[in-house]
Motif scaffolding. Structure first.
Motif, short mmCIF file in Angstrom:
data_model
loop_
_atom_site.label_atom_id
_atom_site.label_comp_id
_atom_site.label_asym_id
_atom_site.label_seq_id
_atom_site.Cartn_x
_atom_site.Cartn_y
_atom_site.Cartn_z
N ALA A 1 1.59 -0.09 -7.27
CA ALA A 1 2.64 -0.49 -6.34
C ALA A 1 3.32 0.73 -5.72
O ALA A 1 3.63 0.75 -4.52
CB ALA A 1 3.68 -1.36 -7.06
N GLN A 2 3.53 1.74 -6.52
CA GLN A 2 4.15 2.96 -5.99
C GLN A 2 3.23 3.65 -4.98
O GLN A 2 3.69 4.14 -3.94
CB GLN A 2 4.47 3.92 -7.14
CG GLN A 2 5.21 5.18 -6.71
CD GLN A 2 5.57 6.06 -7.89
OE1 GLN A 2 5.24 5.75 -9.03
NE2 GLN A 2 6.26 7.16 -7.61
N THR A 3 1.95 3.67 -5.26
CA THR A 3 1.00 4.25 -4.31
C THR A 3 0.98 3.49 -3.00
O THR A 3 0.96 4.08 -1.90
CB THR A 3 -0.41 4.26 -4.94
OG1 THR A 3 -0.38 4.99 -6.16
CG2 THR A 3 -1.41 4.92 -4.00
N LYS A 4 1.00 2.18 -3.09
CA LYS A 4 1.00 1.36 -1.88
C LYS A 4 2.29 1.56 -1.09
O LYS A 4 2.29 1.58 0.15
CB LYS A 4 0.82 -0.10 -2.27
CG LYS A 4 0.68 -1.04 -1.09
CD LYS A 4 0.42 -2.46 -1.57
CE LYS A 4 0.26 -3.41 -0.39
NZ LYS A 4 0.02 -4.81 -0.84
N ASN A 5 3.39 1.70 -1.80
CA ASN A 5 4.68 1.87 -1.13
C ASN A 5 4.75 3.22 -0.39
O ASN A 5 5.29 3.30 0.72
CB ASN A 5 5.81 1.79 -2.15
CG ASN A 5 7.18 1.93 -1.51
OD1 ASN A 5 7.53 1.19 -0.59
ND2 ASN A 5 7.97 2.88 -1.99
N LEU A 6 4.17 4.26 -0.98
CA LEU A 6 4.21 5.58 -0.34
C LEU A 6 3.23 5.69 0.82
O LEU A 6 3.35 6.61 1.64
CB LEU A 6 3.92 6.67 -1.38
CG LEU A 6 4.99 6.88 -2.46
CD1 LEU A 6 4.52 7.91 -3.47
CD2 LEU A 6 6.32 7.30 -1.83
N GLY B 1 6.09 7.66 6.80
CA GLY B 1 5.76 7.44 5.40
C GLY B 1 5.89 8.72 4.59
O GLY B 1 6.37 9.74 5.09
N ALA B 2 5.43 8.66 3.31
CA ALA B 2 5.56 9.80 2.41
C ALA B 2 4.61 10.93 2.81
O ALA B 2 3.63 10.72 3.54
CB ALA B 2 5.29 9.39 0.98
N ARG B 3 4.87 12.09 2.29
CA ARG B 3 4.02 13.23 2.56
C ARG B 3 2.66 13.08 1.88
O ARG B 3 2.50 12.31 0.94
CB ARG B 3 4.70 14.52 2.10
CG ARG B 3 5.97 14.85 2.87
CD ARG B 3 6.54 16.17 2.39
NE ARG B 3 6.82 16.12 0.95
CZ ARG B 3 7.29 17.17 0.26
NH1 ARG B 3 7.51 18.32 0.88
NH2 ARG B 3 7.53 17.06 -1.03
N THR B 4 1.70 13.86 2.35
CA THR B 4 0.33 13.76 1.81
C THR B 4 0.28 14.12 0.33
O THR B 4 -0.42 13.46 -0.46
CB THR B 4 -0.60 14.68 2.61
OG1 THR B 4 -0.51 14.36 3.99
CG2 THR B 4 -2.04 14.51 2.14
N ASP B 5 1.00 15.16 -0.07
CA ASP B 5 0.96 15.55 -1.47
C ASP B 5 1.63 14.51 -2.36
O ASP B 5 1.20 14.28 -3.50
CB ASP B 5 1.63 16.92 -1.65
CG ASP B 5 3.03 16.96 -1.04
OD1 ASP B 5 3.40 15.98 -0.36
OD2 ASP B 5 3.74 17.96 -1.25
N GLU B 6 2.67 13.85 -1.87
CA GLU B 6 3.29 12.78 -2.65
C GLU B 6 2.33 11.60 -2.82
O GLU B 6 2.24 11.00 -3.89
CB GLU B 6 4.58 12.33 -1.98
CG GLU B 6 5.70 13.37 -2.01
CD GLU B 6 6.95 12.87 -1.32
OE1 GLU B 6 6.84 11.85 -0.60
OE2 GLU B 6 8.02 13.48 -1.49
N GLN C 1 -1.65 9.34 -10.40
CA GLN C 1 -0.96 8.58 -11.43
C GLN C 1 -1.58 7.19 -11.61
O GLN C 1 -1.71 6.69 -12.73
CB GLN C 1 0.52 8.45 -11.08
CG GLN C 1 1.36 7.82 -12.18
CD GLN C 1 2.83 7.81 -11.85
OE1 GLN C 1 3.23 8.24 -10.76
NE2 GLN C 1 3.65 7.31 -12.76
N ALA C 2 -1.99 6.58 -10.51
CA ALA C 2 -2.66 5.28 -10.60
C ALA C 2 -4.01 5.39 -11.30
O ALA C 2 -4.39 4.52 -12.10
CB ALA C 2 -2.84 4.69 -9.20
N SER C 3 -4.75 6.48 -11.04
CA SER C 3 -6.04 6.69 -11.72
C SER C 3 -5.84 6.90 -13.21
O SER C 3 -6.62 6.40 -14.03
CB SER C 3 -6.75 7.90 -11.10
OG SER C 3 -7.03 7.68 -9.72
#
Length: 341
Positions: free
Chosen positions: A91-96, A170-175, A182-184
């Motif tokens: 969910a965090q990855t999708k949000n960023l 949206g969020a930066r590429t490194d974020e 973290q999802a992996s």
């Protein structure tokens, strides 16, 4: 008619007995051996309490059939925790990966308008103070303060514009990369606990007969501890030693008869292997006729494993086909020739 003397009659009788024995067939010979089989030891891959033993001693099992199940409540709880962490990371990855929500964008736009209004007010105050300083109505210090306020207002406007632009992109590429990593990691945690949970349910690696159970239901099994053994289906074979002079009769592919105690008829077996290394003494019992002869380790698989067989380790006898070839006559010893009375 001429009568023979007693010594002559005795010599003729002894010679006749020797010649009659030359054409007698040899007695049936049995080579000593024992039954062997392939046995697989099933050990526990992980530790745990035996929750359910699904087989019994002497039961036939197929490869892949469930043998036993270990208690797994702790692993199930860990799996639920790992799955929750995975959902959070995804969910965090999708949000960023996408921009801010509409409400957040409206808030940033309102902040930008507010900073622009402050900038306009600061610029107006600066213009007034610059006109008044020429008439000596205000001091130079007031003009410097108004100029500083204008610079601060311009900085706030730029800050509001940057925040609005970042929210749209949206969020930066490194974020985003950090969130994906973290999802992996969360997925790897789920896989690890799922694998551990699978080890709690053990299946038969081969088909065969359950020989012995070492751990019962309710007992604790340590990692690597032997739980049970399985006798492979169709793996019963006879191991015996063949003398060098009989070796041509026991080549691979030949059929032999195996005498087993309690069986009415011999059990057939097919020779599968003959050792190329000779043995000078047999490691088991041997008779006077076989002593000091070269012998070769031979294996023969039983053709009828479902018939009259015996468990591994049972001593048996491999029958040697009797030969009708006449034995060479031996010269009578002096003690064998009867003396005249």
């Amino acid at each position: 008619m001429k009568l023979l003397s007693i010594p002559t009659l005795l010599a003729v009788s002894a010679t006749a007995l020797l010649l009659s024995g030359c054409f007698e067939s040899q007695p049936e010979l049995q080579l000593p051996g024992y039954i062997e089989a392939d046995i697989t030891t099933v050990a526990s891959p992980v530790s745990g309490t035996m929750a359910r033993m699904a087989v019994k001693e002497g039961q036939n099992v197929q490869a892949g059939e469930t043998l036993y199940v270990l208690e797994s409540q702790q692993e199930q709880a860990r799996l639920a925790e790992a799955q929750a962490k995975k959902a959070q990371a995804e969910a965090q990855t999708k949000n960023l990966s996408k921009g801010a929500r509409q409400a957040e964008l409206e808030s940033l736009r309102a902040k930008l308008r507010y900073t622009k209004a402050q900038l306009a007010q600061a610029e107006s105050n600066l213009r007034k103070s610059e006109s008044l300083v020429k008439k000596n109505f205000v001091s130079e210090a007031q003009v410097d303060t108004d100029r500083t306020n204008v610079a601060l207002a311009q900085a706030q406007v730029e800050e509001a514009r940057a925040a609005l632009r970042a929210a749209k992109e949206g969020a930066r590429t490194d974020e985003q990369a950090a969130a994906a990593a973290q999802a992996s990691a969360a997925q790897a945690g789920v896989d690890q606990v799922a694998w551990l949970l699978q080890q709690k349910k053990v299946s038969a690696p081969v088909g065969g007969v359950v020989q012995e159970l070492y751990i019962r239901q309710g007992e604790f099994s340590a990692t690597g501890a032997t739980v049970l053994t399985i006798l492979h289906s169709g793996s019963l074979r006879v191991r015996f030693f063949v003398p060098n002079d009989l070796r041509p009769q026991f080549m691979p592919g030949a059929t032999v008869n195996v005498a087993i105690s309690g069986c009415d008829k011999p059990v057939t077996a097919r020779i599968s292997r003959v050792s190329a290394r000779p043995e000078y003494t047999q490691p088991m019992m041997f008779s006077q006729e076989l002593r000091d002869r070269l012998s070769f380790l031979t294996e023969a698989r039983l053709d009828t494993p479902a018939g009259c067989t015996a468990p591994p380790g049972t001593p048996v006898g491999v029958k040697v086909v009797a030969s009708d070839t006449p034995r060479a006559p031996q010269a009578p010893q002096a003690s064998q020739v009867p003396k005249p009375s």
